[in-house]
Design an enzyme around this catalytic site. Structure first.
Site, short mmCIF file in Angstrom:
data_model
loop_
_atom_site.label_atom_id
_atom_site.label_comp_id
_atom_site.label_asym_id
_atom_site.label_seq_id
_atom_site.Cartn_x
_atom_site.Cartn_y
_atom_site.Cartn_z
N GLY A 1 0.59 -1.08 0.03
CA GLY A 1 0.02 -0.13 -0.18
C GLY A 1 0.85 1.40 0.27
N GLU B 1 2.12 2.02 -3.29
CA GLU B 1 -0.19 2.35 -4.11
C GLU B 1 -0.09 3.06 -3.77
OE1 GLU B 1 -1.20 -1.36 -2.03
OE2 GLU B 1 -2.30 -1.58 -4.27
N1 CAA Z 1 1.74 -3.71 9.21
C1 CAA Z 1 2.17 -3.12 10.02
N2 CAA Z 1 2.77 -3.65 10.58
C2 CAA Z 1 4.09 -3.27 10.14
C3 CAA Z 1 4.51 -3.42 8.92
C4 CAA Z 1 2.87 -3.44 7.76
N3 CAA Z 1 2.83 -3.66 7.02
N4 CAA Z 1 5.92 -3.49 8.56
C5 CAA Z 1 5.87 -2.73 9.20
N5 CAA Z 1 5.21 -3.51 10.55
C6 CAA Z 1 6.16 -3.19 11.38
C7 CAA Z 1 6.42 -4.32 12.50
O1 CAA Z 1 5.86 -5.77 13.00
C8 CAA Z 1 7.50 -4.13 13.36
O2 CAA Z 1 6.92 -3.82 14.58
P1 CAA Z 1 7.51 -4.31 15.82
O3 CAA Z 1 8.40 -3.28 16.06
O4 CAA Z 1 6.58 -4.30 17.04
O5 CAA Z 1 7.29 -5.85 15.66
C9 CAA Z 1 7.98 -2.94 13.47
O6 CAA Z 1 6.73 -2.48 11.86
C10 CAA Z 1 9.78 -2.34 12.10
O7 CAA Z 1 9.05 -3.61 11.72
P2 CAA Z 1 9.94 -4.26 11.01
O8 CAA Z 1 10.51 -5.12 12.58
O9 CAA Z 1 10.06 -5.51 10.41
O10 CAA Z 1 11.47 -3.90 9.95
P3 CAA Z 1 12.47 -4.54 9.10
O11 CAA Z 1 13.52 -3.67 9.23
O12 CAA Z 1 13.07 -5.92 9.73
O13 CAA Z 1 11.53 -4.93 8.23
C11 CAA Z 1 10.50 -4.31 5.79
C12 CAA Z 1 11.20 -3.39 7.29
C13 CAA Z 1 11.29 -4.72 5.74
C14 CAA Z 1 9.30 -3.08 5.84
C15 CAA Z 1 9.22 -4.97 6.97
O14 CAA Z 1 8.65 -4.33 8.43
C16 CAA Z 1 7.80 -5.26 6.02
O15 CAA Z 1 8.06 -6.93 5.39
N6 CAA Z 1 7.52 -4.45 6.20
C17 CAA Z 1 5.62 -5.27 5.71
C18 CAA Z 1 5.46 -4.69 4.25
C19 CAA Z 1 4.73 -5.39 2.92
O16 CAA Z 1 4.58 -6.42 3.17
N7 CAA Z 1 3.46 -4.68 2.84
C20 CAA Z 1 2.52 -5.16 2.35
C21 CAA Z 1 1.89 -5.41 2.88
S1 CAA Z 1 -0.01 -5.74 2.68
C22 CAA Z 1 -0.74 -4.25 1.85
O17 CAA Z 1 -0.20 -3.40 1.30
C23 CAA Z 1 -2.10 -4.70 1.24
C24 CAA Z 1 -2.46 -4.07 0.50
O18 CAA Z 1 -2.16 -3.76 -1.02
C25 CAA Z 1 -4.16 -2.97 0.39
#
Ligand code: CAA
Length: 261
Positions: free
Chosen positions: A112, A115
């Protein structure tokens, strides 16, 4: 207006909207989407705002996507559909704004978050930015127009490559593919976005708004229909005070003074 998860700051005629949930890497939950929606309504109604920059709080992320913890609680197709619809409405509002909307992608722009950037008019990125649509790794497709805007930007094959692999790409590769327009060192990104906003808003406001409308609407038409649409816009602009002023200023070798009329 008070917002929970975004910051809105106006500097002269440019507003910076900062997505502000740094603990969740600025992930878009329902409350953030409500904030963004209200901010776009306020911007649309404020003639003192000539340009909009969207960026993320902190040094790590623009926006790391939809809030995955909220998606995990969805328990009906209708609820999922509503979640998808919630940002479509905001993105179409952004497209209808007369002001330019610039994404300053200062880190991760995933799902998102990418997006959101794709729904902006122009994308600038920091050297450490990473973009991608990893929804398939979560059992989803992009739900906020990402696959569709990507396909219009880079073509069918590359859109399928990026969406079906869920691959994350760095700023240099994003630039090469035309997913972002320019890349800057992280500490220069926001200044570059302001500079671009100023460059655009120095031009005739009716013309820049019309250019945005022409490109957005034209992209949805056949070329023949789009040039017919262009002809009407061009004709109207020819009769504006600003066109008389801009052309007279050129002939008289002086800067133009725009009235927005
Ligand atoms: N939603 C909720 N929480 C999130 C998040 C998300 N999309 N992305 C990161 N966070 C949170 C993590 O859970 C973490 O929280 P805690 O400290 O409480 O554990 C905090 O943010 C920091 O994140 P990381 O520890 O994971 O940080 P990192 O540096 O190790 O990794 C990252 C960074 C690669 C961006 C990783 O956080 C990640 O892969 N995030 C998710 C990305 C993703 O898959 N986005 C797509 C979401 S689905 C979507 O968007 C649907 C749609 O089209 C409508």
């Amino acid at each position: 207006m008070a917002y929970e998860h975004i910051l809105v700051e106006q500097n002269e005629h440019t507003v910076v909207v900062t997505m502000n949930r740094p603990k969740a890497l600025n992930a878009l939950n329902a409350a953030t989407i409500r904030d963004l929606n209200a901010a776009m309504d306020a911007i649309a109604a404020d003639a003192s705002i000539w340009a909009v920059i969207i960026t993320g709080a902190g040094e790590k992320a623009f926006v790391a996507g939809a809030d995955i913890t909220e998606i995990n609680t969805v328990d009906s197709a209708l609820q999922g559909t509503r979640m998808s619809e919630s940002l479509h409405e905001v993105f179409f509002k952004m497209a209808e704004l007369p002001q330019v909307v610039i994404a300053a992608i200062n880190g991760y722009a995933l799902g998102g978050g990418f997006e959101l950037a794709l729904a902006c008019d122009i994308r600038l990125a920091s050297e450490n930015a990473q973009v991608g649509l990893p929804e398939v790794t979560l059992g989803l497709v992009p739900g906020w127009g990402g696959a569709l805007r990507l396909e219009r930007l880079v073509g069918t094959g590359m859109a399928k490559y990026l969406v079906m692999s869920g691959e994350r790409i760095n700023a240099a590769e994003a630039l090469r593919l035309g997913l972002v327009e320019k890349v800057y060192p992280a500490d220069q990104l926001l200044a570059a976005a302001h500079e671009l906003a100023q460059k655009i808003t120095r031009n005739a406001p009716l013309a820049t708004a019309a250019a945005k409308r022409l490109i957005n609407r034209g992209a949805e038409m056949s070329l023949r229909d789009a040039v017919a649409y262009e002809t009407g816009i061009f004709g109207q602009l020819c009769t504006t005070a600003d066109c008389k002023e801009g052309t007279a200023a050129f002939i008289e070798k002086r800067p133009a003074e725009w009235q927005g009329k």
